[in-house]
Design a protein around this motif. Sequence first.
Motif, short mmCIF file in Angstrom:
data_model
loop_
_atom_site.label_atom_id
_atom_site.label_comp_id
_atom_site.label_asym_id
_atom_site.label_seq_id
_atom_site.Cartn_x
_atom_site.Cartn_y
_atom_site.Cartn_z
N ILE A 491 8.73 10.41 -14.80
CA ILE A 491 9.16 11.02 -13.32
C ILE A 491 8.37 9.91 -12.31
O ILE A 491 8.99 9.87 -11.04
CB ILE A 491 8.36 12.41 -12.88
N ASP A 492 7.43 9.27 -12.64
CA ASP A 492 6.62 8.55 -11.73
C ASP A 492 7.10 7.03 -11.78
O ASP A 492 7.63 6.55 -10.61
CB ASP A 492 5.10 8.63 -11.98
N SER A 493 7.55 6.67 -13.01
CA SER A 493 8.08 5.36 -13.11
C SER A 493 9.40 5.49 -12.58
O SER A 493 10.03 4.36 -11.82
CB SER A 493 8.37 5.02 -14.81
N ASP A 494 10.30 6.47 -12.74
CA ASP A 494 11.62 6.52 -12.33
C ASP A 494 11.63 6.41 -10.53
O ASP A 494 12.55 5.89 -9.90
CB ASP A 494 12.22 7.83 -12.73
N THR A 495 10.68 6.92 -10.01
CA THR A 495 10.45 6.94 -8.46
C THR A 495 9.61 5.89 -7.97
O THR A 495 9.44 5.89 -6.89
CB THR A 495 10.11 8.31 -8.14
N LEU A 496 9.09 5.00 -8.68
CA LEU A 496 7.86 3.88 -8.33
C LEU A 496 7.09 4.86 -7.72
O LEU A 496 6.34 4.42 -6.66
CB LEU A 496 8.69 2.90 -7.43
N TYR A 497 6.43 5.92 -8.24
CA TYR A 497 5.38 6.79 -8.02
C TYR A 497 5.54 7.10 -6.52
O TYR A 497 4.84 7.44 -5.63
CB TYR A 497 4.18 6.12 -7.84
N GLY A 498 6.80 7.54 -5.98
CA GLY A 498 7.31 8.03 -4.79
C GLY A 498 7.65 6.95 -3.82
O GLY A 498 8.29 7.26 -2.71
N LEU A 499 7.25 5.75 -4.20
CA LEU A 499 7.17 4.42 -3.23
C LEU A 499 8.60 3.94 -3.26
O LEU A 499 9.24 3.14 -2.29
CB LEU A 499 6.35 3.57 -3.49
N ALA A 500 9.58 4.09 -4.11
CA ALA A 500 10.94 3.50 -4.15
C ALA A 500 11.72 3.89 -2.98
O ALA A 500 12.64 3.45 -2.49
CB ALA A 500 11.83 4.04 -5.11
N ARG A 501 11.32 5.19 -2.30
CA ARG A 501 12.01 5.66 -1.31
C ARG A 501 11.43 4.94 0.22
O ARG A 501 12.36 4.92 1.27
CB ARG A 501 11.64 7.24 -0.76
N LEU A 502 10.64 4.03 0.15
CA LEU A 502 10.18 3.28 1.30
C LEU A 502 10.92 1.95 1.12
O LEU A 502 11.23 1.14 2.36
CB LEU A 502 8.79 2.83 1.24
N LEU A 503 11.66 1.76 0.08
CA LEU A 503 12.57 0.28 0.02
C LEU A 503 13.86 0.55 0.75
O LEU A 503 14.48 1.49 0.96
CB LEU A 503 12.83 0.19 -1.40
N PRO A 504 14.49 -0.64 1.34
CA PRO A 504 15.83 -0.48 1.83
C PRO A 504 16.67 -0.17 0.82
O PRO A 504 16.36 -0.46 -0.41
CB PRO A 504 15.97 -1.90 2.61
N ILE A 505 17.93 0.35 1.17
CA ILE A 505 18.94 0.83 0.20
C ILE A 505 19.90 -0.41 0.13
O ILE A 505 20.50 -0.77 1.09
CB ILE A 505 19.61 2.04 0.79
N SER A 506 20.07 -0.49 -1.24
CA SER A 506 21.00 -1.74 -1.50
C SER A 506 22.55 -1.10 -1.51
O SER A 506 22.68 -0.03 -2.13
CB SER A 506 20.82 -2.36 -2.87
N PRO A 507 23.27 -1.99 -1.05
CA PRO A 507 24.84 -1.79 -1.02
C PRO A 507 25.37 -1.69 -2.68
O PRO A 507 26.25 -0.93 -3.05
CB PRO A 507 25.69 -2.65 -0.38
N ARG A 508 24.64 -2.73 -3.42
CA ARG A 508 24.89 -2.58 -4.88
C ARG A 508 24.18 -1.28 -5.65
O ARG A 508 22.86 -0.90 -5.18
CB ARG A 508 24.49 -3.67 -5.51
N ARG A 509 24.72 -0.69 -6.61
CA ARG A 509 24.15 0.39 -7.06
C ARG A 509 25.09 0.45 -8.61
O ARG A 509 25.96 -0.07 -8.85
CB ARG A 509 24.53 1.84 -6.49
N TYR A 510 24.43 1.23 -9.50
CA TYR A 510 25.03 1.51 -10.82
C TYR A 510 26.49 2.30 -10.50
O TYR A 510 26.86 3.26 -9.88
CB TYR A 510 24.26 2.67 -11.48
N THR A 511 27.62 1.42 -11.21
CA THR A 511 28.86 1.84 -10.83
C THR A 511 29.26 1.98 -12.28
O THR A 511 29.58 0.94 -13.17
CB THR A 511 29.70 0.86 -10.16
N PRO A 512 29.77 3.20 -12.72
CA PRO A 512 30.49 3.26 -14.09
C PRO A 512 31.71 2.55 -14.55
O PRO A 512 32.49 2.07 -13.16
CB PRO A 512 30.92 4.76 -14.23
N GLU A 513 32.23 2.45 -15.51
CA GLU A 513 33.40 1.55 -15.78
C GLU A 513 34.59 2.20 -15.31
O GLU A 513 35.65 1.75 -15.14
CB GLU A 513 33.39 1.28 -17.33
#
Length: 775
Positions: A491-513
């Motif tokens: 839960i902490d690694s997935d969210t970078l201990y909550g700090l991931a929300r401080l990062l700008p949002i990339s247009p790239r993201r996981y996109t399925p096949e």
Amino acid sequence: MMGRDDIAVGVGGDGGISDAGEIHPDVGGYLPMIDQGMSTAGGCRYRQAIPPGSHDGRLDTDTNSGVRRGFLPRGPQHYEPLRQPTAQQVMVDTVSAGPTTLLLLGALTNAAVLLMAHPHLRRNVERVYVSGGGVRVPGNLFTADDTNPFAEFNMFCDPFAAYVVLHSGVPVTLVPLDATNTIPVTVEFFAEFGRRWQTTPEARYCFQSLDQVLRRRRRPGPGLHGSTGFYLWDSFTVGVAISSMGNDEVNGGNDFAELEYMNITVITSNKPYGARDGSNPFFDGSATPKFGLKEGGVHSGHVQTGIRDGFCLVPGSNTGRCQDGYTKEVAGSEGVRVRVATSAKPNTDNSSTLDREFFKSFLEVLNLPRQSGRFNISTQFPFYREVLYKPDFMNVSRGKPVIFDMDMSPGDFISLIYLLKTPREVIDVKGVLVNGNGWANIATIDVVYDILHMMGRDDIPVGLGNTTALGNPTLGCNNAYAIPLGSGGFIDSDTLYGLARLLPISPRRYTPESSDDPEHRQPSAFEVWQCVRKQLDPGDKITLLTSGPLTNLANISLSDRDASSVIERVYVVGGLIRHEGHEKGNVFTVPTNRYAEFNMFLDPLAAKTVLESNLNITLIPLTAQRKVASFGSVLEALKQTQQTPESKFAQELFSLLKELQSREKLYHHVDIFLGEVLGAVYMVQGSDLKSTVMPKRISVVANTTRSADGQIVISNQSSNLVHALSDFDGDIYYNRLANSLANKKQSAIVANFEEQKAIWSRPPDNSEPKHTKFL
């Protein structure tokens, strides 16, 4: 999006259940009740039935097949360690306030713990609506049908919790597979949804999500009749609940489902009862059964230990005999009276293309202007735009090609930033590979994209690796059980201990096949390797830095037999070379394994494949990492430098980890992430650190026992040497790391999400960074 920031959200719980059955505060959520203890590591018994990767597994679920990132607005609230309310806190507060209805759309762990730990609150629970189970139809454990053909996923994930809820005395309405099997998403329903029913943000989001699901399932083409293979399980349950709450619940009708009373129970163990065979923690190893359970009773038999449990296999048959999680219709006092939905009602309008009454209501409600969503991400900001930042390397000499292979633990992200800050004349980061069997859920790949976007490096491809260790089945969690599920873990690694929300949002993201945009689908780790190799200039070779399990590199070596010819050197962060037993490993969740290090333990066979190969390897072992595992030293070094967005981010992350470690024992281990950064710094500036490297002939212990797997031992019979970093100047290291992060050159293009919001709040102008591509 829906304008309901007032609603409390609870998650998991890091408490435990004692051997005597005492439920400590805030237990629940991460593990089934039978595996609850004071440690949140493990829990592989039932969860391995959920596919970890794409194709309807955790990756697609966690990212909603990539739809979530490109659609949902960014709200003001987010996860924060030790501040996030737990599920028990939210449930106790809500139910204590007055009569409450529970809607349970997953494993029933949280509700069961509530009812057991706070029996006085049962009077405030008016009714429980449960999505799951299968009474008169087979189960749906498609990943474990040859061991358990009876269970449905929600019940299987915690059978004992399901038993507790159904037998609690609280009125229960069950919406099992019996009913949900009769409401498949038809081609006609999907076509109607797409044609006319997307007038609100929430309707558009639901349609896009459903569209991605159906693409993965290769739905029938336009004009064909029949099912798409997908069902509105949980949505239908909510509709049944809302209709029942509006009518007389006890005997009244329901607009969407046929209901009847049945006498049922939930099977939690298999006969013969009372046979202690090591599978049942409620009884095994204890003179007194946990929770005061009856010796020889229905809970005392064999408990399914996994999807390939030999006890459950029937020789010569593809159908297993275990019944864990089966909602079984029984006679007499063994069962309880439950109101059960048996089928979905047909549409009363025979001329409609929607063949179920619920379909009509579903589309109408989603499109009601009343209580509609406020906005999506593109309408939340008046000048929202998706921009890719790609640097211009014209007339810039390029350093040695580098691929960074990471498992997305906190230290890995600082390493990635450090590599991106290193002058391009020194190293040229060509690609990033991510592991799915390390410290973070593989959906955390989106945070990697955000870091690259922040640093203006949207040109760097990111490859998705395997979610299981080398040689293990896709459905399994061998060795990955050692990663804590709660605080300090996923839960902490997935969210970078909550700090991931401080990062700008990339247009790239996981996109399925299955995406409409195959050009931007998520590449695999091997595809990125092939791409980088193909682009090498004559005479160039690749340097790899690995900071996680060696799964990706092992798979590359096995798939590309000539890979070693283009690999100059591999820097491996991890391992502990066992000399005389005076220094211990760090796999604290497996105390019987005293000498393994996490990266090696998480995939011992991959470690053996790589470290005993003919590759030129430099090992950054745990002994070296521990010399730079001081929060005080790294924070002091950062404090002495000028501030950049990336140095500020590193300082915030390290300060938070230090605070958590000092406040809560569940975070006692987080300083291990500090040492991971040493690999990147040594790879770039090794000669300046006054370092000493020792050649070692080693062997890796693999596929033996959990008490020995992942250990590295000296082996004079080994034909290959690894070069192990044994000493260096720690003060120089801290200063070099801090100065690099504080360097104004190659600094962030977009500092954080606040700056991105400001960009999206004004029209484009000449201040936009150069060399960008608008999507």
